[in-house]
Scaffold this motif. Sequence first.
Motif, PDB file in Angstrom:
ATOM      1  N   LYS A  78       0.664  -1.076   0.097  1.00 21.30           N
ATOM      2  CA  LYS A  78       0.020   0.443  -0.201  1.00 21.30           C
ATOM      3  C   LYS A  78       0.862   1.306   0.168  1.00 21.30           C
ATOM      4  CE  LYS A  78      -4.269   1.602   1.299  1.00 21.30           C
ATOM      5  NZ  LYS A  78      -5.466   1.603   2.441  1.00 21.30           N
ATOM      6  N   TYR A  79       0.402   2.126  -0.930  1.00 19.04           N
ATOM      7  CA  TYR A  79       1.211   3.096  -1.385  1.00 19.04           C
ATOM      8  C   TYR A  79       0.533   4.657  -0.471  1.00 19.04           C
ATOM      9  CZ  TYR A  79       3.511   0.313  -4.168  1.00 19.04           C
ATOM     10  OH  TYR A  79       3.985  -1.003  -4.826  1.00 19.04           O
ATOM     11  N   LYS A  80       1.306   5.323  -0.199  1.00 22.62           N
ATOM     12  CA  LYS A  80       0.453   6.967  -0.217  1.00 22.62           C
ATOM     13  C   LYS A  80       0.797   8.130  -1.433  1.00 22.62           C
ATOM     14  CE  LYS A  80       0.855   7.465   4.162  1.00 22.62           C
ATOM     15  NZ  LYS A  80      -0.588   7.349   5.205  1.00 22.62           N
ATOM     16  N   PRO A  81      -0.351   8.579  -1.894  1.00 23.01           N
ATOM     17  CA  PRO A  81      -0.394   9.303  -3.039  1.00 23.01           C
ATOM     18  C   PRO A  81       1.424   9.708  -3.613  1.00 23.01           C
ATOM     19  CG  PRO A  81      -1.733   9.837  -1.859  1.00 23.01           C
ATOM     20  CD  PRO A  81      -0.928   9.521  -0.999  1.00 23.01           C
ATOM     21  N   GLY A  82       1.031   9.059  -5.035  1.00 25.26           N
ATOM     22  CA  GLY A  82       2.923   9.736  -5.516  1.00 25.26           C
ATOM     23  C   GLY A  82       3.820   9.070  -4.811  1.00 25.26           C
ATOM     24  N   ILE A 204      -0.748  -1.840 -18.226  1.00 25.22           N
ATOM     25  CA  ILE A 204      -0.105  -1.115 -17.317  1.00 25.22           C
ATOM     26  C   ILE A 204       0.889  -0.908 -17.972  1.00 25.22           C
ATOM     27  CG2 ILE A 204       0.185   0.204 -15.759  1.00 25.22           C
ATOM     28  CD1 ILE A 204      -2.731  -0.161 -14.701  1.00 25.22           C
ATOM     29  N   THR A 205       1.719   0.034 -18.079  1.00 20.46           N
ATOM     30  CA  THR A 205       3.316  -0.592 -17.842  1.00 20.46           C
ATOM     31  C   THR A 205       3.872   0.672 -16.645  1.00 20.46           C
ATOM     32  OG1 THR A 205       3.807   1.398 -19.184  1.00 20.46           O
ATOM     33  CG2 THR A 205       3.917  -0.752 -20.240  1.00 20.46           C
ATOM     34  N   GLY A 206       4.780   0.131 -16.731  1.00 21.76           N
ATOM     35  CA  GLY A 206       5.698   1.073 -15.247  1.00 21.76           C
ATOM     36  C   GLY A 206       5.794   0.970 -13.798  1.00 21.76           C
ATOM     37  N   LEU A 207       4.742  -0.454 -13.416  1.00 23.90           N
ATOM     38  CA  LEU A 207       4.379  -0.716 -12.124  1.00 23.90           C
ATOM     39  C   LEU A 207       4.856  -2.261 -12.048  1.00 23.90           C
ATOM     40  CD1 LEU A 207       2.786   0.102  -9.933  1.00 23.90           C
ATOM     41  CD2 LEU A 207       0.443  -1.402 -10.767  1.00 23.90           C
ATOM     42  N   ILE A 261      -9.514   8.606 -11.977  1.00 23.96           N
ATOM     43  CA  ILE A 261      -9.850   7.768 -11.249  1.00 23.96           C
ATOM     44  C   ILE A 261      -8.224   7.404 -10.922  1.00 23.96           C
ATOM     45  CG2 ILE A 261     -10.441   5.681  -9.542  1.00 23.96           C
ATOM     46  CD1 ILE A 261     -12.085   8.165  -9.368  1.00 23.96           C
ATOM     47  N   PHE A 262      -7.273   6.248 -11.579  1.00 20.98           N
ATOM     48  CA  PHE A 262      -5.820   5.858 -11.014  1.00 20.98           C
ATOM     49  C   PHE A 262      -5.105   7.581 -10.719  1.00 20.98           C
ATOM     50  CE2 PHE A 262      -7.190   1.776 -14.281  1.00 20.98           C
ATOM     51  CZ  PHE A 262      -7.381   1.244 -13.172  1.00 20.98           C
ATOM     52  N   ARG A 263      -4.919   7.982 -11.901  1.00 19.68           N
ATOM     53  CA  ARG A 263      -3.990   9.205 -11.848  1.00 19.68           C
ATOM     54  C   ARG A 263      -4.105  10.164 -10.608  1.00 19.68           C
ATOM     55  NH1 ARG A 263      -5.542   9.744 -17.760  1.00 19.68           N
ATOM     56  NH2 ARG A 263      -3.860   8.398 -19.175  1.00 19.68           N
ATOM     57  N   THR A 264      -5.938  10.466  -9.939  1.00 19.96           N
ATOM     58  CA  THR A 264      -6.339  11.262  -9.136  1.00 19.96           C
ATOM     59  C   THR A 264      -5.275  10.422  -8.018  1.00 19.96           C
ATOM     60  OG1 THR A 264      -7.966  11.777 -10.278  1.00 19.96           O
ATOM     61  CG2 THR A 264      -8.019  12.461  -7.229  1.00 19.96           C
ATOM     62  N   VAL A 265      -5.840   9.066  -7.194  1.00 21.71           N
ATOM     63  CA  VAL A 265      -6.234   8.605  -6.525  1.00 21.71           C
ATOM     64  C   VAL A 265      -4.620   7.970  -5.861  1.00 21.71           C
ATOM     65  CG1 VAL A 265      -6.257   6.190  -4.775  1.00 21.71           C
ATOM     66  CG2 VAL A 265      -7.983   7.378  -6.818  1.00 21.71           C
ATOM     67  N   THR A 266      -4.197   7.254  -6.973  1.00 22.87           N
ATOM     68  CA  THR A 266      -2.283   7.545  -7.279  1.00 22.87           C
ATOM     69  C   THR A 266      -1.240   8.174  -7.242  1.00 22.87           C
ATOM     70  OG1 THR A 266      -2.490   7.080  -9.529  1.00 22.87           O
ATOM     71  CG2 THR A 266      -2.926   4.957  -7.955  1.00 22.87           C
ATOM     72  N   ARG A 268       0.709   8.976  -9.597  1.00 28.94           N
ATOM     73  CA  ARG A 268       1.854   8.226 -10.232  1.00 28.94           C
ATOM     74  C   ARG A 268       1.890   8.785 -11.531  1.00 28.94           C
ATOM     75  NH1 ARG A 268       3.839   3.373  -7.747  1.00 28.94           N
ATOM     76  NH2 ARG A 268       5.196   3.003  -9.079  1.00 28.94           N
ATOM     77  N   THR A 269       2.576   9.975 -11.209  1.00 29.47           N
ATOM     78  CA  THR A 269       3.168  10.370 -13.288  1.00 29.47           C
ATOM     79  C   THR A 269       4.035   9.515 -14.174  1.00 29.47           C
ATOM     80  OG1 THR A 269       5.195  11.707 -12.271  1.00 29.47           O
ATOM     81  CG2 THR A 269       2.718  12.819 -12.109  1.00 29.47           C
ATOM     82  N   ASP A 270       4.568   8.135 -13.399  1.00 28.25           N
ATOM     83  CA  ASP A 270       5.673   7.461 -13.642  1.00 28.25           C
ATOM     84  C   ASP A 270       4.699   6.144 -14.687  1.00 28.25           C
ATOM     85  OD1 ASP A 270       5.395   6.206 -11.351  1.00 28.25           O
ATOM     86  OD2 ASP A 270       6.260   5.129 -10.967  1.00 28.25           O
TER      87      ASP A 270
END
Length: 545
Positions: A78-82, A204-207, A261-266, A268-270
């Motif tokens: 589990k991650y903090k946003p960003g 998805i790539t990068g995860l 939703i993915f971009r807002t909640v995570t 993660r720009t990568d």
Amino acid sequence: MTSSPPSVLIVGAGPSGLVAALTLLQNGISVRIIEKESKQRVGQRGSGIQPRSLELFEHLGVLKDMQAQGSRPLPMRKYKPGSQKPFKSWAMGPWLEPVPDRPYRNGLTIGQNVSEAILRSHIEKYSCHVELATRLQSFEQKSDHVVARLVKTIDDGQEVPETLSVQFLLGSDGARGVVRKMLGLTFVGRTCEEELIVTGDIHITGLDREYWHFWGDASTILVSLRPVLIKDDNTVFTFQIFGKQVDRSKLLSDPKEVLNIFRTVTERTDLTYGDLIWLSDFRPNMRMVNKFGAGRVFVIGDAAHVHSPTGGQGLNSSIQDAFNLSWKLALVLNNHVSPPKSLSLLDSYSAERLPVIAEMLSQTTAILNQTFQAEKDDIKPWTRGFVLKQFGVNYRGSPIVLDERTTENVSGSPYSNDDGRICAGDRAPDAPGLIDSSGNQIRLFDMFKSWLHTVLIFGDDLAPSVLQALEQYPEKTIQAFCIGPKDTPSDADAVLEDRDGHAYTGYAVDRTRSTVVVVRPDGMIGGIAFGVEGTERYFDGIFSI
């Protein structure tokens, strides 16, 4: 379809329908299986296979294929946003090494589309094929058969009607299916209107693909992404989105909103998001039928019970439904049991499965409530106890089991036989290290078959009389083995030397008292007896002779 006229029509080609078809085919029963959808389903859906289901897949001969295309359950992060670094890491449960009586103690992750394809490949070995774009319009029960009216949609959209007569009809057509409704069964329970879950698959790539990833929480919006094992494609993830602030209509009306939703909640720009493969939503239902059939028509799987996906119990329970019913149907269709005994044998399907499913709904609903009511960053709802592995599912209270060893009431929970006993109605344990007359090493699970009762005779003094008594029952329905301790004389093919004692220990057999254990075709202990009389009483309750 099979080349011979079908004895059984199966409506719905999901996991329960396919397992029922395969079990019946292995028992020599002709089957026709139809599916109203025009294409095979895509997506992961029910992807968690519990250890008990792995055992049943081994009995059906499909386990190696499942293992080859599945993967072990992933640890969670589990991650903090960003942030790319997790602040919490955990597993659903500890990784457990195999033990003699339980060779598969950990689950398997395999997409439902993949497991269904494997099951289809096995029924096709019997020249049975799923008929797509074919629906059940209605049926009528007669005293000795069922008249089913089907409609097939062909390529140009034309509908072609057909009338079919079969001896039995199985409804595995899901919660919204027609068989349960036409049969007039009740479907009591509730729908969680406030607890919406949106799910699907996406590229998805990068995860990192070694973990199941989480962001947010159910009090607002929670997002999870789990990598999917697909040959030649390492970009597919299955996702869930749920929480009190999820806007269902917005998500489903515009697939781009899923990406938002993915971009807002995570934050993660990568990460690079590709195409959505499929998308669906549901509100958890907790419902079950009042009985699993009437007359010559039965329901299995989601047609009989729906539940929260939390806990990963539904698909696995559906497999057990199918196995429980199919071996009994096969005995009736092969004329090994006749009325009125056939009626009580088929009635035992409801008697055995209703208590199990009621407890399953209770277990999964409790986990669902924990998930939606958990405090922020609480991981407890995402950990799983041993009971969910389904080793403890039992039929101790069944009208068709017999137990001379356990005389007191040990019915307890139908989901957990945690009293340390091995009783009739329990799961039949494995036992490795058995030595046959040729010196080969085998295990009990190598011997269990979906079309045979397996009689284990512990103590060579009982073997001659029990083997003689078994000759009165139909041929090719029973196999028997004498299980002896180390250095037991092995002058017959039916003798297995329990060199390491795993069979005696696994079945809790007292070495000073000869015992007969009868294992049913579905891998459950049907009878425990101390001699010929008890063994005959069990089989006289199953067969007509």
